[in-house]
Write a protein that holds these residues in place. Structure first.
Motif, PDB file in Angstrom:
ATOM      1  N   GLY A 112       0.779  -1.235   0.000  1.00  0.00           N
ATOM      2  CA  GLY A 112       0.000   0.000   0.000  1.00  0.00           C
ATOM      3  C   GLY A 112       0.806   1.276   0.000  1.00  0.00           C
ATOM      4  N   ARG A 113       2.119   1.201  -0.021  1.00  0.00           N
ATOM      5  CA  ARG A 113       2.918   2.436  -0.075  1.00  0.00           C
ATOM      6  C   ARG A 113       2.832   3.059  -1.466  1.00  0.00           C
ATOM      7  NH1 ARG A 113       8.210   3.050   3.394  1.00  0.00           N
ATOM      8  NH2 ARG A 113       7.404   2.464   5.439  1.00  0.00           N
ATOM      9  N   SER A 114       2.647   4.380  -1.502  1.00  0.00           N
ATOM     10  CA  SER A 114       2.477   5.092  -2.769  1.00  0.00           C
ATOM     11  C   SER A 114       3.414   6.294  -2.776  1.00  0.00           C
ATOM     12  CB  SER A 114       1.020   5.535  -2.923  1.00  0.00           C
ATOM     13  OG  SER A 114       0.778   6.061  -4.203  1.00  0.00           O
ATOM     14  N   LEU A 226       5.008  13.793   3.680  1.00  0.00           N
ATOM     15  CA  LEU A 226       4.058  12.714   3.928  1.00  0.00           C
ATOM     16  C   LEU A 226       2.617  13.187   3.835  1.00  0.00           C
ATOM     17  CD1 LEU A 226       5.780  11.056   6.980  1.00  0.00           C
ATOM     18  CD2 LEU A 226       6.070  10.553   4.579  1.00  0.00           C
ATOM     19  N   VAL A 227       1.801  12.308   3.334  1.00  0.00           N
ATOM     20  CA  VAL A 227       0.368  12.558   3.283  1.00  0.00           C
ATOM     21  C   VAL A 227      -0.318  11.360   3.913  1.00  0.00           C
ATOM     22  CG1 VAL A 227      -1.624  12.858   1.786  1.00  0.00           C
ATOM     23  CG2 VAL A 227       0.540  13.918   1.173  1.00  0.00           C
ATOM     24  N   THR A 228      -1.243  11.606   4.808  1.00  0.00           N
ATOM     25  CA  THR A 228      -1.961  10.486   5.428  1.00  0.00           C
ATOM     26  C   THR A 228      -3.386  10.485   4.895  1.00  0.00           C
ATOM     27  OG1 THR A 228      -2.495  11.922   7.287  1.00  0.00           O
ATOM     28  CG2 THR A 228      -0.607  10.482   7.522  1.00  0.00           C
ATOM     29  N   HIS A 229      -3.665   9.523   4.039  1.00  0.00           N
ATOM     30  CA  HIS A 229      -5.010   9.396   3.499  1.00  0.00           C
ATOM     31  C   HIS A 229      -5.178   7.990   2.950  1.00  0.00           C
ATOM     32  CE1 HIS A 229      -2.713  10.108  -0.177  1.00  0.00           C
ATOM     33  NE2 HIS A 229      -3.705   9.549  -0.835  1.00  0.00           N
ATOM     34  N   ILE A 250       5.016  10.691  -0.016  1.00  0.00           N
ATOM     35  CA  ILE A 250       4.630   9.295   0.156  1.00  0.00           C
ATOM     36  C   ILE A 250       3.371   9.194   1.003  1.00  0.00           C
ATOM     37  CG2 ILE A 250       6.115   8.944   2.186  1.00  0.00           C
ATOM     38  CD1 ILE A 250       6.649   6.098   1.070  1.00  0.00           C
ATOM     39  N   SER A 251       2.571   8.204   0.688  1.00  0.00           N
ATOM     40  CA  SER A 251       1.335   7.970   1.433  1.00  0.00           C
ATOM     41  C   SER A 251       1.097   6.463   1.468  1.00  0.00           C
ATOM     42  CB  SER A 251       0.157   8.691   0.772  1.00  0.00           C
ATOM     43  OG  SER A 251       0.034   8.289  -0.578  1.00  0.00           O
ATOM     44  N   ARG A 252       0.117   6.076   2.226  1.00  0.00           N
ATOM     45  CA  ARG A 252      -0.303   4.673   2.224  1.00  0.00           C
ATOM     46  C   ARG A 252      -1.743   4.613   1.753  1.00  0.00           C
ATOM     47  NH1 ARG A 252       1.104   0.485   6.894  1.00  0.00           N
ATOM     48  NH2 ARG A 252       2.975   0.368   5.599  1.00  0.00           N
ATOM     49  N   VAL A 253      -2.008   3.726   0.809  1.00  0.00           N
ATOM     50  CA  VAL A 253      -3.340   3.638   0.219  1.00  0.00           C
ATOM     51  C   VAL A 253      -3.918   2.240   0.420  1.00  0.00           C
ATOM     52  CG1 VAL A 253      -2.722   5.339  -1.536  1.00  0.00           C
ATOM     53  CG2 VAL A 253      -2.531   2.909  -2.059  1.00  0.00           C
ATOM     54  N   ALA A 254      -5.217   2.144   0.245  1.00  0.00           N
ATOM     55  CA  ALA A 254      -5.879   0.848   0.349  1.00  0.00           C
ATOM     56  C   ALA A 254      -5.625   0.048  -0.921  1.00  0.00           C
ATOM     57  CB  ALA A 254      -7.378   1.052   0.549  1.00  0.00           C
ATOM     58  N   VAL A 255      -5.229  -1.196  -0.781  1.00  0.00           N
ATOM     59  CA  VAL A 255      -4.998  -2.058  -1.942  1.00  0.00           C
ATOM     60  C   VAL A 255      -5.790  -3.346  -1.800  1.00  0.00           C
ATOM     61  CG1 VAL A 255      -2.708  -1.143  -2.471  1.00  0.00           C
ATOM     62  CG2 VAL A 255      -2.930  -3.024  -0.847  1.00  0.00           C
ATOM     63  N   SER A 256      -6.052  -3.965  -2.934  1.00  0.00           N
ATOM     64  CA  SER A 256      -6.808  -5.223  -2.969  1.00  0.00           C
ATOM     65  C   SER A 256      -5.884  -6.373  -3.356  1.00  0.00           C
ATOM     66  CB  SER A 256      -7.940  -5.113  -3.991  1.00  0.00           C
ATOM     67  OG  SER A 256      -8.800  -4.041  -3.685  1.00  0.00           O
ATOM     68  N   PRO A 257      -6.249  -7.598  -3.031  1.00  0.00           N
ATOM     69  CA  PRO A 257      -5.450  -8.754  -3.461  1.00  0.00           C
ATOM     70  C   PRO A 257      -5.324  -8.783  -4.985  1.00  0.00           C
ATOM     71  CG  PRO A 257      -7.069  -9.398  -1.817  1.00  0.00           C
ATOM     72  CD  PRO A 257      -7.405  -7.987  -2.207  1.00  0.00           C
TER      73      PRO A 257
END
Length: 337
Positions: A112-114, A226-229, A250-257
């Motif tokens: 999920g790292r972007s 950093l961005v938190t979303h 850099i941010s963390r995002v929701a990811v799917s399998p």
């Protein structure tokens, strides 16, 4: 007495002049350190590597999933394809067809790292790879230890246009000769920043999406904004013209399998697709799936799903050896039952 006063005044003037000289020299040195060669703006002509043809183009709708790798020590200090000096500690990457420079968002579909990254080189030419990250970009995305990762690469149009215009104008310009340097002109406000953590430690701690990180200490520290979303992975990259994301954000995002496939090709004639499928049946589980691209119906021939990048690499070589030199590794969301 007057002589002593004159001597003191002269000494004070000399000390002030020395201090100003030191300030100017220090400032010039800092400018020299940070004003690295920006290289030229370059799209380039079509070219061929290992029998595969590539056509560079300005594609402000570019959005692709695949496998990322990284490169570093053997290229550090050498020229990139657009004339810059490659620095493995910069947040940059190589791409086969996007203009140089371009700005892209690379999302690691496994953690999920972007990360916002600047394209300034050509490559990678290892089969099955869509982008080659600098060592620092690989660290921030959690790819350095694994070597490869499933990623999504999305062009950032506004940022890319700004980077292109800057490169066409010759990059950042220094002040003209003999221009006085004013201390008042220097922004003394502290810059708010945070550093990023060791990606492996992130995985061990299983932090939730939206949390911040602390940078690994084994490499030169690059301050990353950093961005938190949380972002839906299916959504395209969109930015307001007034909001330009900086390289290194850099941010963390929701990811799917996701699942891996090797795609032999995409055909407008379903009969051709079926013939390719029959030709590859002995290699693995081959399927033909329809898809609409810009209003055009295509039929994709794919082998898979595959359990690992190593398996995908091995199968890709088999498909290429079977005569499909433009075959590639693709990443898709796992279908819901």
């Amino acid at each position: 007495m007057l002589r002593k006063i004159g001597l003191l005044v002269t000494t004070a003037v000399l000390l002030t002049a020395c201090a100003e000289t030191r300030f100017v020299m220090h400032t010039a040195k800092r400018l020299g350190e940070t004003n690295k060669s920006q290289g030229d703006y370059k799209v380039g002509k079509p070219y061929k590597v290992k029998g595969v043809e590539y056509t560079p183009e300005e594609d402000m709708a570019y959005d692709e999933t695949g496998i990322a790798s990284w490169y570093g020590p053997n290229f550090h200090g050498k020229y990139t394809a657009n004339g810059e000096i490659y620095d493995q500690w910069d947040v940059s990457a190589a791409h086969k067809t996007l203009p140089m420079p371009s700005i892209v968002r690379v999302t690691n579909l496994e953690n999920g790292r972007s990360l916002v990254i600047r394209i300034n080189d050509r490559g990678p030419y290892v089969a099955g790879r869509i982008i080659d990250l600098s060592r620092r970009a690989a660290q921030l995305l959690g790819v350095e230890q694994t070597g490869t990762a499933k990623v999504r690469v999305q062009i950032m149009p506004n940022e890319s246009r700004v980077a292109a215009e800057r490169a066409k104008a010759g990059g950042t310009q220094l002040a003209a000769k003999d221009t006085p340097i004013s201390v008042k002109g220097v922004n003394s406000e502290p810059v708010a920043s945070q550093t990023l953590s060791d990606p492996l430690e992130d995985q061990r701690n299983a932090k939730a999406p939206g949390q911040l990180y602390v940078a690994p200490q084994s490499a030169p520290v690059v301050q990353a904004q950093l961005v938190t979303h949380t972002q839906i992975l299916d959504a395209p990259v969109t930015q307001s013209a007034s909001k330009i994301a900086p390289v290194g954000q850099i941010s963390r995002v929701a990811v799917s399998p996701t699942q891996l496939y090797v795609q032999a090709g995409a055909f407008s004639d379903v009969g051709n697709a079926e013939r390719v499928k029959n030709h590859l049946t002995t290699i693995g589980n081959v399927s033909v799936t329809p898809i609409s691209v810009n209003g055009r119906d295509l039929f994709r021939v794919r082998v898979g799903p595959l359990s690992s990048v190593a398996d995908a690499d091995a199968l890709l070589m088999e498909v290429v050896d079977a005569g499909y030199v433009n075959a590639r590794t693709v990443v898709e969301k796992t279908a819901r039952n």
